[in-house]
Structure formats: C-alpha cells, structure tokens
Design a protein around this motif. Structure first.
Motif, PDB file in Angstrom:
ATOM      1  N   HIS A 179      65.206 -19.772  41.228  1.00  0.00           N
ATOM      2  CA  HIS A 179      65.689 -20.099  42.569  1.00  0.00           C
ATOM      3  C   HIS A 179      66.374 -21.460  42.586  1.00  0.00           C
ATOM      4  O   HIS A 179      65.825 -22.450  42.079  1.00  0.00           O
ATOM      5  N   ASP A 180      67.574 -21.496  43.144  1.00  0.00           N
ATOM      6  CA  ASP A 180      68.309 -22.746  43.358  1.00  0.00           C
ATOM      7  C   ASP A 180      68.220 -23.072  44.849  1.00  0.00           C
ATOM      8  O   ASP A 180      68.862 -22.410  45.675  1.00  0.00           O
ATOM      9  N   ARG A 181      67.419 -24.070  45.191  1.00  0.00           N
ATOM     10  CA  ARG A 181      67.205 -24.390  46.594  1.00  0.00           C
ATOM     11  C   ARG A 181      68.481 -24.859  47.285  1.00  0.00           C
ATOM     12  O   ARG A 181      68.707 -24.573  48.467  1.00  0.00           O
ATOM     13  N   GLY A 182      69.331 -25.590  46.543  1.00  0.00           N
ATOM     14  CA  GLY A 182      70.543 -26.126  47.159  1.00  0.00           C
ATOM     15  C   GLY A 182      71.486 -25.043  47.634  1.00  0.00           C
ATOM     16  O   GLY A 182      72.005 -25.099  48.763  1.00  0.00           O
ATOM     17  N   SER A 183      71.726 -24.041  46.802  1.00  0.00           N
ATOM     18  CA  SER A 183      72.664 -22.972  47.161  1.00  0.00           C
ATOM     19  C   SER A 183      71.968 -21.740  47.738  1.00  0.00           C
ATOM     20  O   SER A 183      72.633 -20.783  48.126  1.00  0.00           O
ATOM     21  N   LYS A 184      70.641 -21.754  47.795  1.00  0.00           N
ATOM     22  CA  LYS A 184      69.855 -20.620  48.291  1.00  0.00           C
ATOM     23  C   LYS A 184      70.222 -19.337  47.544  1.00  0.00           C
ATOM     24  O   LYS A 184      70.475 -18.287  48.133  1.00  0.00           O
ATOM     25  N   THR A 185      70.239 -19.453  46.234  1.00  0.00           N
ATOM     26  CA  THR A 185      70.572 -18.313  45.393  1.00  0.00           C
ATOM     27  C   THR A 185      69.539 -18.169  44.282  1.00  0.00           C
ATOM     28  O   THR A 185      68.775 -19.096  43.997  1.00  0.00           O
TER      29      THR A 185
ATOM     30  N   PHE B 299      61.696 -11.548  46.144  1.00  0.00           N
ATOM     31  CA  PHE B 299      61.646 -12.990  46.389  1.00  0.00           C
ATOM     32  C   PHE B 299      61.343 -13.282  47.857  1.00  0.00           C
ATOM     33  O   PHE B 299      60.487 -14.123  48.168  1.00  0.00           O
ATOM     34  N   GLY B 300      62.029 -12.596  48.760  1.00  0.00           N
ATOM     35  CA  GLY B 300      61.845 -12.865  50.181  1.00  0.00           C
ATOM     36  C   GLY B 300      60.464 -12.491  50.691  1.00  0.00           C
ATOM     37  O   GLY B 300      59.894 -13.185  51.538  1.00  0.00           O
ATOM     38  N   ASN B 301      59.897 -11.397  50.172  1.00  0.00           N
ATOM     39  CA  ASN B 301      58.572 -10.958  50.604  1.00  0.00           C
ATOM     40  C   ASN B 301      57.445 -11.635  49.837  1.00  0.00           C
ATOM     41  O   ASN B 301      56.271 -11.449  50.172  1.00  0.00           O
ATOM     42  N   ARG B 302      57.820 -12.369  48.783  1.00  0.00           N
ATOM     43  CA  ARG B 302      56.834 -13.070  47.954  1.00  0.00           C
ATOM     44  C   ARG B 302      55.763 -12.106  47.424  1.00  0.00           C
ATOM     45  O   ARG B 302      54.595 -12.448  47.306  1.00  0.00           O
ATOM     46  N   SER B 303      56.191 -10.883  47.099  1.00  0.00           N
ATOM     47  CA  SER B 303      55.241  -9.869  46.632  1.00  0.00           C
ATOM     48  C   SER B 303      55.876  -9.007  45.551  1.00  0.00           C
ATOM     49  O   SER B 303      57.102  -8.860  45.480  1.00  0.00           O
ATOM     50  N   LEU B 304      55.023  -8.436  44.723  1.00  0.00           N
ATOM     51  CA  LEU B 304      55.474  -7.590  43.624  1.00  0.00           C
ATOM     52  C   LEU B 304      56.097  -6.308  44.146  1.00  0.00           C
ATOM     53  O   LEU B 304      55.626  -5.720  45.127  1.00  0.00           O
ATOM     54  N   LEU B 305      57.163  -5.874  43.464  1.00  0.00           N
ATOM     55  CA  LEU B 305      57.843  -4.632  43.811  1.00  0.00           C
ATOM     56  C   LEU B 305      57.941  -3.768  42.559  1.00  0.00           C
ATOM     57  O   LEU B 305      58.647  -4.120  41.613  1.00  0.00           O
TER      58      LEU B 305
ATOM     59  N   GLN C  50      52.284 -23.290  40.999  1.00  0.00           N
ATOM     60  CA  GLN C  50      51.244 -23.597  41.981  1.00  0.00           C
ATOM     61  C   GLN C  50      51.512 -22.730  43.223  1.00  0.00           C
ATOM     62  O   GLN C  50      51.427 -21.514  43.133  1.00  0.00           O
ATOM     63  N   ASN C  51      51.880 -23.317  44.349  1.00  0.00           N
ATOM     64  CA  ASN C  51      52.147 -22.512  45.541  1.00  0.00           C
ATOM     65  C   ASN C  51      53.634 -22.373  45.840  1.00  0.00           C
ATOM     66  O   ASN C  51      54.010 -21.756  46.836  1.00  0.00           O
ATOM     67  N   ASP C  52      54.467 -22.950  45.001  1.00  0.00           N
ATOM     68  CA  ASP C  52      55.912 -22.900  45.232  1.00  0.00           C
ATOM     69  C   ASP C  52      56.508 -21.676  44.544  1.00  0.00           C
ATOM     70  O   ASP C  52      56.274 -21.425  43.357  1.00  0.00           O
TER      71      ASP C  52
END
Length: 216
Positions: A114-120, A152-158, A189-191
């Motif tokens: 994950h690139d936080r700056g570009s949200k990609t 990624f968005g649901n923070r859960s396994l698919l 950790q939690n990130d």
C-alpha cells in the motif's frame, strides 16, 4: 495348512465333519483336540486379512498426509518469523515464492504494498519485468484488481476456490486469470500494509480453514 489347539471344556458342540479326539490319563479329565481349520472358514479368514490390509493402508496414507501437513506448517511458521525480521519487501517476495508453492500446493505468489500517498496498491515484481499498473484502492480497474482492492478495503481474507464461478472474475478472458485464488490482508502490528495473493493456475483449489489461519 492345519494347526491344532487344546480346548479344555467339559462340553462342546462340534461342527459337522470336525475332527476330534480325547487325550488324557486314568483319573484325569480328558482334553478335546479340535481341528482349527474346521472352526475358522477360509473365506472368513481371507476377508479378515483383506480388511486388516485395507486398514493398514488407510493408516499409512493418513500418517503420511499428517506428516506432510506438519512439515508445510513448520515451513510457514518459520517463514513468518523471517518475514517479521525487517527484511526488504523484494527479499520477502523471494522467500514467499520459495516456500509457499510447495507448502500450499499453488503455482503463483503476488505481493501488493500500500502506498498511502497515492492511495494505491503497488505490485512487487522481479527485476527486469515491466512495472505493473498501480491498483486504485477506491476505484480499481480490472476484475482481478477489484478482488485485491476488496480484500484490502474489507481488511479480511478473500478465498475463491473457482474463479469461473466468482463474480470478481466474470466478463474477462479465462486464460489471463488463475483458476483459484486467495487474497490475504497483510498487517504490520495493527497497520494494514498490503495484500498477499496466492493462486493455482489450472486447478480448483479449496483453501481450508487451517490453511487460511496459517497464512494469515
């Protein structure tokens, strides 16, 4: 081959045609000598041997499968410890590709960071290969990319056992997609830091609860 045993009973009912004799001495009760072949029919003995052999084969394959699972899980736990040792992402990808295909019986491993700056989400690749298009987490383009973004968005396994039956992979050509896939969110950790994708190119693959837990 016949064998004889000594059966010390006061009364006994003999099968028809069974051979018998009485052995003893004056003042002592006799012992009845029976032909054991008359007591255990050959068909029953053969059936018992076949059942015993079948049970031994089942036990052998079960132990072999459990040993294989224990070995694979040991490799995965060891890999997890190495991955948390602050290694560069490129080195981590090499380690994943060296262990996961054999441990999980898969054919491909992909890693997205994950690139936080570009949200990609940026897919890591080996040196010399063209740079892939980043995946927009809010508006992904492409069905496979939508599956990565959903994980990624649901923070859960698919887990997708058969991509031909999944809404994430309908509408595009089959050859460019795997037959089965599992997308796993990665945390530091939690990130939430990215997504791990494991695929099988040709086979329907049901990822069990234990495998999912180990990978996570």
């Amino acid at each position: 081959m016949k064998f004889s045993g000594i059966l010390a009973l006061p009364f006994v009912c003999l099968p028809a045609g069974a051979a018998w004799s009485v052995a003893g001495s004056p003042g002592h009760p006799g012992s009845l000598i029976l032909d054991a072949a008359q007591l255990i029919p050959p068909a029953a003995l053969n059936c018992a041997l076949v059942v015993l052999l079948a049970l031994m084969v089942v036990w052998y394959w079960r132990e072999r499968r459990l040993d294989s699972q224990r070995t694979a899980h040991g490799k995965l736990y060891s890999l997890g410890e190495q991955m948390t040792a602050g290694r560069p992402p490129s080195e981590g990808l090499k380690m994943l590709r060296a262990v996961l295909p054999d441990a999980l019986k898969i054919t491909e491993v992909r890693l997205y960071l994950h690139d936080r700056g570009s949200k990609t989400l940026l897919r890591l690749i080996e040196d010399g290969l063209p740079e892939p298009v980043p995946i927009l987490t809010d508006d992904p383009i492409g069905l496979r990319e939508q599956a990565v973004a959903a994980c990624f968005g649901n923070r859960s396994l698919l887990a997708i056992p058969d991509t031909r039956r999944s809404p994430f992979f309908r509408g595009e050509g089959v050859p460019e997609h795997p037959r089965s896939a599992m997308f796993v969110p990665m945390f530091a950790q939690n990130d939430l830091v990215g997504v791990l994708e494991v695929d099988h190119a040709e086979k329907v693959r049901h990822f069990g609860q234990e495998e999912q837990a180990v990978v996570q």
